[in-house]
Design a protein around this motif. Structure first.
Motif, short mmCIF file in Angstrom:
data_model
loop_
_atom_site.label_atom_id
_atom_site.label_comp_id
_atom_site.label_asym_id
_atom_site.label_seq_id
_atom_site.Cartn_x
_atom_site.Cartn_y
_atom_site.Cartn_z
N ASN A 53 7.69 17.97 66.55
CA ASN A 53 6.98 19.21 66.90
C ASN A 53 7.79 20.45 66.57
OD1 ASN A 53 4.86 17.69 67.91
ND2 ASN A 53 5.77 17.58 69.94
N HIS A 54 8.90 20.30 65.90
CA HIS A 54 9.76 21.43 65.58
C HIS A 54 9.82 21.67 64.08
CE1 HIS A 54 11.04 20.28 69.62
NE2 HIS A 54 11.46 21.53 69.74
N VAL A 55 10.37 22.82 63.72
CA VAL A 55 10.59 23.18 62.32
C VAL A 55 12.07 23.00 62.05
CG1 VAL A 55 10.49 25.04 60.63
CG2 VAL A 55 8.70 24.84 62.35
N LEU A 56 12.40 22.35 60.94
CA LEU A 56 13.79 22.19 60.55
C LEU A 56 14.21 23.43 59.77
CD1 LEU A 56 16.31 20.35 60.36
CD2 LEU A 56 15.39 19.57 58.17
N CYS A 57 15.21 24.14 60.26
CA CYS A 57 15.74 25.31 59.57
C CYS A 57 17.06 24.93 58.93
CB CYS A 57 15.97 26.46 60.55
SG CYS A 57 14.46 27.06 61.29
N CYS A 58 17.18 25.20 57.66
CA CYS A 58 18.42 24.85 56.98
C CYS A 58 19.12 26.12 56.52
CB CYS A 58 18.15 23.92 55.83
SG CYS A 58 17.33 24.67 54.44
N PHE A 59 20.42 25.99 56.34
CA PHE A 59 21.24 27.12 55.91
C PHE A 59 22.49 26.57 55.25
CE2 PHE A 59 21.96 26.03 60.30
CZ PHE A 59 23.34 25.85 60.36
N GLY A 60 23.25 27.42 54.65
CA GLY A 60 24.50 27.00 54.02
C GLY A 60 24.29 26.60 52.58
N LEU A 74 13.54 12.38 59.96
CA LEU A 74 13.21 12.74 61.34
C LEU A 74 11.71 12.92 61.58
CD1 LEU A 74 16.08 15.31 61.95
CD2 LEU A 74 15.94 12.97 62.83
N LYS A 75 10.92 12.76 60.52
CA LYS A 75 9.45 12.92 60.58
C LYS A 75 9.04 14.34 60.98
CE LYS A 75 8.52 8.04 61.41
NZ LYS A 75 9.79 7.56 60.95
N ILE A 76 9.82 15.32 60.53
CA ILE A 76 9.50 16.73 60.75
C ILE A 76 8.62 17.18 59.59
CG2 ILE A 76 10.47 19.06 60.87
CD1 ILE A 76 12.98 17.83 62.11
#
Length: 85
Positions: A53-60, A74-76
């Motif tokens: 139920n969450h959004v995966l935020c990536c950085f770097g 993670l099935k996101i």
């Protein structure tokens, strides 16, 4: 490195099929992705949150390279990639 891995596999696992350099590299990427999933699971799933139920935020620097694979593991369903990532 590929030759060493293939030799190890033959010696310890009786493997008859040699891995290509690409397969070896992909194996390392899979290990890295699973390693990056562990802290996400410990912060969410272990506390009762449904990570789907969450959004995966990536950085770097390499965040965007791993984001879709990590989200798939993670099935996101949604990934937010920072424009400078």
């Amino acid at each position: 490195l590929t030759a060493e891995i293939n030799e190890f596999r033959k010696k310890h696992y009786n493997s008859t099929k040699d891995m290509t350099p690409e397969e070896v590299a992909f194996g390392f990427i899979r290990v890295a992705n699973e390693t990056m999933c562990r802290p996400i699971r410990s912060l969410t799933v272990s506390k009762g949150y449904d990570v789907r139920n969450h959004v995966l935020c990536c950085f770097g620097g390499a965040g965007a390279q791993h984001a879709c694979s990590i989200a798939r593991i993670l099935k996101i369903k949604k990934v937010k990639i920072h424009r400078y990532s």
